[in-house]
Design an enzyme around this catalytic site. Structure first.
Site, PDB file in Angstrom:
ATOM      1  N   GLU A  51      -8.034  12.199  28.190  1.00 41.67           N
ATOM      2  CA  GLU A  51      -8.709  12.340  29.478  1.00 41.67           C
ATOM      3  C   GLU A  51      -7.755  12.862  30.548  1.00 41.67           C
ATOM      4  O   GLU A  51      -8.150  13.637  31.428  1.00 41.67           O
ATOM      5  CB  GLU A  51      -9.285  10.986  29.924  1.00 41.67           C
ATOM      6  N   CYS A  74      -9.826   3.898  28.173  1.00 40.94           N
ATOM      7  CA  CYS A  74      -9.134   2.614  28.294  1.00 40.94           C
ATOM      8  C   CYS A  74      -9.200   2.110  29.730  1.00 40.94           C
ATOM      9  O   CYS A  74      -9.304   2.882  30.686  1.00 40.94           O
ATOM     10  CB  CYS A  74      -7.686   2.744  27.831  1.00 40.94           C
ATOM     11  N   CYS A  83      -7.184   5.136  31.800  1.00 38.56           N
ATOM     12  CA  CYS A  83      -7.892   6.401  32.009  1.00 38.56           C
ATOM     13  C   CYS A  83      -9.127   6.223  32.877  1.00 38.56           C
ATOM     14  O   CYS A  83      -9.536   7.152  33.581  1.00 38.56           O
ATOM     15  CB  CYS A  83      -8.283   7.001  30.660  1.00 38.56           C
ATOM     16  N   SER A 167       3.987  13.352 -16.808  1.00 39.91           N
ATOM     17  CA  SER A 167       2.854  13.519 -15.891  1.00 39.91           C
ATOM     18  C   SER A 167       3.033  14.689 -14.934  1.00 39.91           C
ATOM     19  O   SER A 167       2.216  14.872 -14.026  1.00 39.91           O
ATOM     20  CB  SER A 167       2.658  12.236 -15.071  1.00 39.91           C
ATOM     21  N   TRP A 169       2.920  18.602 -14.385  1.00 36.22           N
ATOM     22  CA  TRP A 169       1.992  18.077 -13.402  1.00 36.22           C
ATOM     23  C   TRP A 169       0.605  18.081 -14.025  1.00 36.22           C
ATOM     24  O   TRP A 169       0.246  19.018 -14.726  1.00 36.22           O
ATOM     25  CB  TRP A 169       1.996  18.903 -12.112  1.00 36.22           C
ATOM     26  N   LEU A 203       8.065   9.867  -1.966  1.00 34.88           N
ATOM     27  CA  LEU A 203       6.923   9.325  -1.213  1.00 34.88           C
ATOM     28  C   LEU A 203       6.972   9.720   0.258  1.00 34.88           C
ATOM     29  O   LEU A 203       6.792   8.895   1.152  1.00 34.88           O
ATOM     30  CB  LEU A 203       6.860   7.801  -1.354  1.00 34.88           C
ATOM     31  N   THR A 221       7.215  -7.445  -7.970  1.00 35.95           N
ATOM     32  CA  THR A 221       7.144  -8.891  -8.187  1.00 35.95           C
ATOM     33  C   THR A 221       8.510  -9.517  -8.443  1.00 35.95           C
ATOM     34  O   THR A 221       8.856 -10.553  -7.860  1.00 35.95           O
ATOM     35  CB  THR A 221       6.210  -9.202  -9.369  1.00 35.95           C
ATOM     36  N   SER A 298      -5.213  -4.090  -9.218  1.00 35.34           N
ATOM     37  CA  SER A 298      -5.112  -5.267  -8.356  1.00 35.34           C
ATOM     38  C   SER A 298      -5.931  -5.101  -7.084  1.00 35.34           C
ATOM     39  O   SER A 298      -6.601  -6.033  -6.632  1.00 35.34           O
ATOM     40  CB  SER A 298      -3.642  -5.531  -8.005  1.00 35.34           C
TER      41      SER A 298
END
Length: 371
Positions: A51, A74, A83, A167, A169, A203, A221, A298
């Site tokens: 804004e 806000c 704003c 794997s 690719w 990652l 774990t 999981s």
């Protein structure tokens, strides 16, 4: 024309993707005499809101104009002033809001401030599109939990690697590039220790326009992840590790000395709801879960996912011992299995991407988003 202006605001908001969290994506457009005289987007956390950019661009033309904004303005002081006050001072006469802000600091207060100042407020214009734009933020504010996206890539027969673990690719470069967009838009990338040991991934988001890297989260774990792993040593992004009670205390101390944040749970197993609760306590509103199969299992078993992205390549791997998309305990009865609804089926290069969300299989209600 009203929908056109709001759609313009939504497209502007997308420019901040991956840069504003924990703030939402917001776009704004100022319109006077059917002409856009100001526009803006919230582009980065801590910087000016949409804004502000739009009204500053409009200048004196804001007086008597309409404002289209994707989320309720806000009404509180944070890293920037409210704003709603700026809108009131600018002379805007009407405000179109796509979605009300469920953040307890706002939650209708911005609308009330505007209406009490004599400004006409209309809500709900292109609500569905605006909800989709900010689904992670809205989910977090409404449930107190992160928005969880499960991602996997597999052959047409559901294998994520050969029996030998090869794997690279399975899917095409185009499919892998598509997945990078989601690394950019999520705050955390999560994998299990098995993925780290098998693939030694970095990652990180490798898109050139990625302003910041998502934090890497490892579920381990017994704290077996190698101390030489890229996620622990490359310095490309912070890394968090969740481990169970009884794991190696001395190794935890060594990892902590490397700058790794280690969360030790009180149980001998890692429970996904507890992990998500801890992430939420740390203000994390989105998690991109990349596996492996037991981690996906999981999350599915716990009912802790909000969206699913599966990429399938037109190849067949076979093999009884070749890993599949999802493993773990699974379900004993069909009445217990989660039902999904496909929201998008897309061909990306030679591959197919399936996007789905959980449903209860009966009346179409979403069972996980309100967990």
């Amino acid at each position: 024309m009203e929908e056109y202006y709001m759609n313009t605001a939504i497209e502007l908001a997308r420019r901040g993707e991956g840069q504003t969290q924990p703030n939402p994506l917001v776009g704004a457009v100022v319109v006077k005499k059917r002409q856009i005289v100001g526009m803006g987007a919230h582009l980065q956390y801590g910087e000016a809101h949409a804004e502000v950019h739009a009204i500053n661009m409009a200048g004196s033309l804001a007086k008597g104009a309409d404002l289209y904004v994707t989320l309720e303005p806000c009404s509180h002081y944070g890293k920037t002033p409210p704003c709603a006050e700026l809108i009131m001072k600018s002379g805007i006469k009407r405000v179109f809001i796509a979605v009300e802000d469920p953040n307890p600091l706002v939650a209708g207060k911005g609308i009330t401030m505007l209406e009490e100042a004599g400004i006409e407020v209309k809500t709900g214009l292109l609500r569905q599109q605006a909800e989709e734009l900010n689904k992670m933020f809205l989910h977090f504010m409404r449930t107190g939990l992160p928005y969880v996206t499960l991602k996997a890539a597999a052959s047409l027969d559901g294998k994520t690697a050969t029996e030998t673990g090869d794997s690279k690719w399975i899917t095409s470069e185009a499919a892998r590039l598509d997945a990078q967009q989601y690394r950019k838009s999520h705050q955390r990338i999560l994998v299990g220790a098995g993925t780290v040991k098998a693939d030694n991934p970095s990652l990180t988001c490798r898109l050139p326009d990625a302003v910041k890297q998502p934090v890497r989260v490892i579920l381990d774990t017994k704290l077996t992840v190698p101390e030489t792993a890229n996620v622990l040593t490359d310095g490309a992004a912070p890394t968090w590790i969740f481990t169970a009670a009884g794991s190696d205390v001395r190794k935890k101390d060594r990892l902590t000395a490397l700058g790794i944040k280690v969360f030790t749970l009180e149980t001998d197993r890692i429970h996904i709801p507890e992990v998500l609760s801890i992430l939420a306590e740390n203000g994390i509103m989105s998690v991109y879960v990349e596996g492996g199969a037991s981690v996906h299992g999981s999350f599915v078993k716990a009912g802790c996912f909000d969206e699913l992205h599966f990429y399938f390549a037109p190849i067949l791997i076979g093999g009884t011992l070749a890993p599949s998309l999802i493993s773990g305990e699974g379900f004993q009865s069909m009445k217990d299995v989660p039902h999904l609804q496909f929201t998008q089926i897309t061909q990306i290069g030679p591959d197919i991407k399936l996007t789905a969300i959980p449903k209860d299989g009966k009346d179409g209600d979403d069972v996980y988003r309100n967990r």
